[in-house]
Write a protein that holds these residues in place. Structure first.
Motif, PDB file in Angstrom:
ATOM      1  N   PRO A  26       3.409  13.300 -12.416  1.00  0.00           N
ATOM      2  CA  PRO A  26       3.101  14.740 -12.462  1.00  0.00           C
ATOM      3  C   PRO A  26       1.683  15.078 -12.593  1.00  0.00           C
ATOM      4  N   GLN A  27       1.384  16.283 -12.096  1.00  0.00           N
ATOM      5  CA  GLN A  27       0.099  16.809 -12.017  1.00  0.00           C
ATOM      6  C   GLN A  27      -0.221  17.225 -13.392  1.00  0.00           C
ATOM      7  N   GLN A  28      -1.517  16.699 -13.714  1.00  0.00           N
ATOM      8  CA  GLN A  28      -2.142  17.242 -15.199  1.00  0.00           C
ATOM      9  C   GLN A  28      -2.472  18.437 -15.419  1.00  0.00           C
ATOM     10  N   GLN A  32       0.781  -1.370  -0.138  1.00  0.00           N
ATOM     11  CA  GLN A  32       0.092  -0.071   0.073  1.00  0.00           C
ATOM     12  C   GLN A  32       0.824   1.129  -0.082  1.00  0.00           C
ATOM     13  N   LYS A  33       2.119   1.169   0.632  1.00  0.00           N
ATOM     14  CA  LYS A  33       2.907   2.389   0.876  1.00  0.00           C
ATOM     15  C   LYS A  33       3.567   2.614  -0.638  1.00  0.00           C
ATOM     16  N   GLN A  34       3.904   1.580  -1.201  1.00  0.00           N
ATOM     17  CA  GLN A  34       4.691   1.561  -2.406  1.00  0.00           C
ATOM     18  C   GLN A  34       3.643   2.056  -3.385  1.00  0.00           C
ATOM     19  N   LEU A  35       2.488   1.688  -3.368  1.00  0.00           N
ATOM     20  CA  LEU A  35       1.326   2.438  -4.344  1.00  0.00           C
ATOM     21  C   LEU A  35       1.370   3.635  -4.148  1.00  0.00           C
ATOM     22  N   TYR A  36       1.030   4.158  -3.020  1.00  0.00           N
ATOM     23  CA  TYR A  36       0.977   5.539  -2.474  1.00  0.00           C
ATOM     24  C   TYR A  36       2.151   6.401  -2.930  1.00  0.00           C
ATOM     25  N   GLU A  37       3.357   6.046  -2.742  1.00  0.00           N
ATOM     26  CA  GLU A  37       4.440   6.767  -3.191  1.00  0.00           C
ATOM     27  C   GLU A  37       4.623   6.834  -4.788  1.00  0.00           C
ATOM     28  N   LYS A  38       4.199   5.665  -5.493  1.00  0.00           N
ATOM     29  CA  LYS A  38       4.296   5.416  -6.960  1.00  0.00           C
ATOM     30  C   LYS A  38       3.428   6.441  -7.529  1.00  0.00           C
TER      31      LYS A  38
END
Length: 435
Positions: A433-435, A422-428
């Motif tokens: 980049p913001q659209q 879950q932490k890895q997915l959050y960081e990923k």
């Protein structure tokens, strides 16, 4: 020092330990120590050497060679213990087979620890929430096998095992005409419709068959034990009966799943007849027979608090109030998840009983020292005391609060990784980049 600076420093500690482990030990200094077995120690310290706690108190001086870890502003608790779990016994992918469910009625020789997958993604998720140990529970129709106490750290099964055989699981026979959905499926995406009712005659026939098998098996196990002690001619070892000898001798308890009042009463009567020790498990209707349980001094491992009432006419808060009722009656109890995927929610299961009468310190005890006492390992786990394993969590608040962040976990004095999928997915995804 601001909280974010403290957290950043704490999170860097596991890597520092790996690069330069302390020559003698380490000390957690300056935190609030929740010993669970005794008073809370403000601005206290915990000394750890060779995986064990060697000092707890105020104004302790770290011996030469100890690494000092400043934890001012942090809370230190013993690691939590899930007293009935199938963590790592099932696959993380839907539709794949599970190692928790055993085939056949009688399998006391099977040991849960041998089937645990150390790479299960649910293990780090539970560890990151402060759960450091679980008691693995095999499932089956009658006697499903030996429950194993394991640490949630290690790359192989034998590295994780603390007690290979903590109890033997028995699902006590019952006349079930309205099957109940298991805890594991409470929030599943499968068809939520209730199972089809079973005709009474069929349910009674199944009950009678299982009771006959159970009683016969105990008789055979006793005969086997006598033959072994007498060194009878032609004696042949049998793993199933060998596994039952500690139960017959009173060294190992039976962990008896008995949900309804009738099952609980019959399980207690069975234990009296067989002269064995039992632990009542998932005993939803234990509140109906509390005096009986208390008079027999039988401990109870409750199922998850955060669950719906078993019957339509039950009080909405039935599961929330039972822990407080057992506590007030002086019955030893703990709270467990009985799940392969929800051990991470163990602190919140305990917390849910607090607004319904269970004192907050007793709620944490129900997931730490109490399960250790119930399974006979309180001399090793469950509280912060000298001589016990250094299973510790360092958090910025009460671990039973969802907003609390666990910053450090030590299992047997070794810093455990708090990295999760879950932490890895959050960081990923937060780094996109913001659209």
């Amino acid at each position: 020092m601001t909280n974010w600076v403290i957290c950043a420093a704490l999170l860097s500690l596991p890597a520092a330990f790996a690069q330069s482990p302390p020559s003698e030990g380490f000390v957690l200094q300056g935190g609030t120590i929740h010993t669970i077995s005794g008073p809370v120690i403000e601005n206290g310290s915990v000394l750890v050497r060779n995986g064990k706690i060697v000092g707890v108190g105020k104004n302790l001086t770290a011996p030469e060679g100890f690494k000092t870890i400043d934890i001012h502003g942090q809370q230190v608790y013993p690691g939590m213990i899930d007293a009935a779990s199938m963590l790592g016994l099932d696959s993380t992918s839907a539709g794949q087979a599970t190692d928790a469910q055993e085939l056949g009625l009688l399998n006391p020789q099977l040991r849960a620890a041998t089937a645990v997958n150390p790479s299960s993604e649910h293990i780090p998720a539970s560890r990151a929430n402060g759960v450091t140990s679980v008691i693995e529970m095999p499932e089956g129709e009658l006697i499903s096998g030996q429950m194993s106490l394991i640490h949630l750290d290690g790359s192989a099964n034998d590295q994780m095992v603390v007690v290979p055989s903590a109890a033997i699981h028995l699902r006590f026979p019952a006349i079930v005409t309205r099957p109940v959905r298991p805890h594991e499926d409470d929030d599943s995406d499968d068809d939520p419709s209730p199972p089809e009712p079973i005709p009474y005659e069929q349910a009674k026939e199944d009950y009678d068959r299982k009771m006959a098998v159970l009683n016969t098996f105990f008789d055979e196990a006793r005969t086997y034990r006598q033959a072994k002690l007498a060194k009878a001619a032609g004696f042949k070892p049998d793993l199933r009966y060998e596994a039952m000898i500690p139960v017959l001798d009173g060294a190992t308890p039976l962990f008896v799943t008995a949900v309804r009042e009738r099952e609980i009463r019959e399980a207690i009567e069975f234990a009296d007849t067989q002269k064995i020790r039992i632990i009542l498990a998932d005993a939803y209707e234990c509140y109906k027979v509390i005096p009986l349980i208390k008079s027999h001094n039988i401990p109870v491992v409750l199922g998850p608090t955060l669950t719906l009432p078993l019957d339509d006419d039950d009080a909405y808060d039935r599961s929330f109030t039972t822990p407080a009722e057992l506590y007030k009656a002086g019955v030893k109890f703990s709270i467990a998840t009985f799940s392969a995927r929800k051990s991470r929610n163990l602190p919140f299961q305990a917390a849910a009983a607090v607004p319904f009468g269970l004192p907050q310190d007793e709620a944490y005890r129900a997931v730490s020292l109490s399960p250790a006492e119930i399974f006979g390992v309180a001399n090793r786990l469950g509280s912060i005391e000298e001589g016990k394993a250094a299973d510790l969590i360092v958090a910025d608040g009460d671990p039973m609060e969802a907003t609390t962040k666990v910053n450090l976990v030590f299992i047997g004095g070794k810093p455990a990784s708090l990295d999760t999928r879950q932490k890895q997915l959050y960081e990923k995804y937060s780094a996109r980049p913001q659209q």
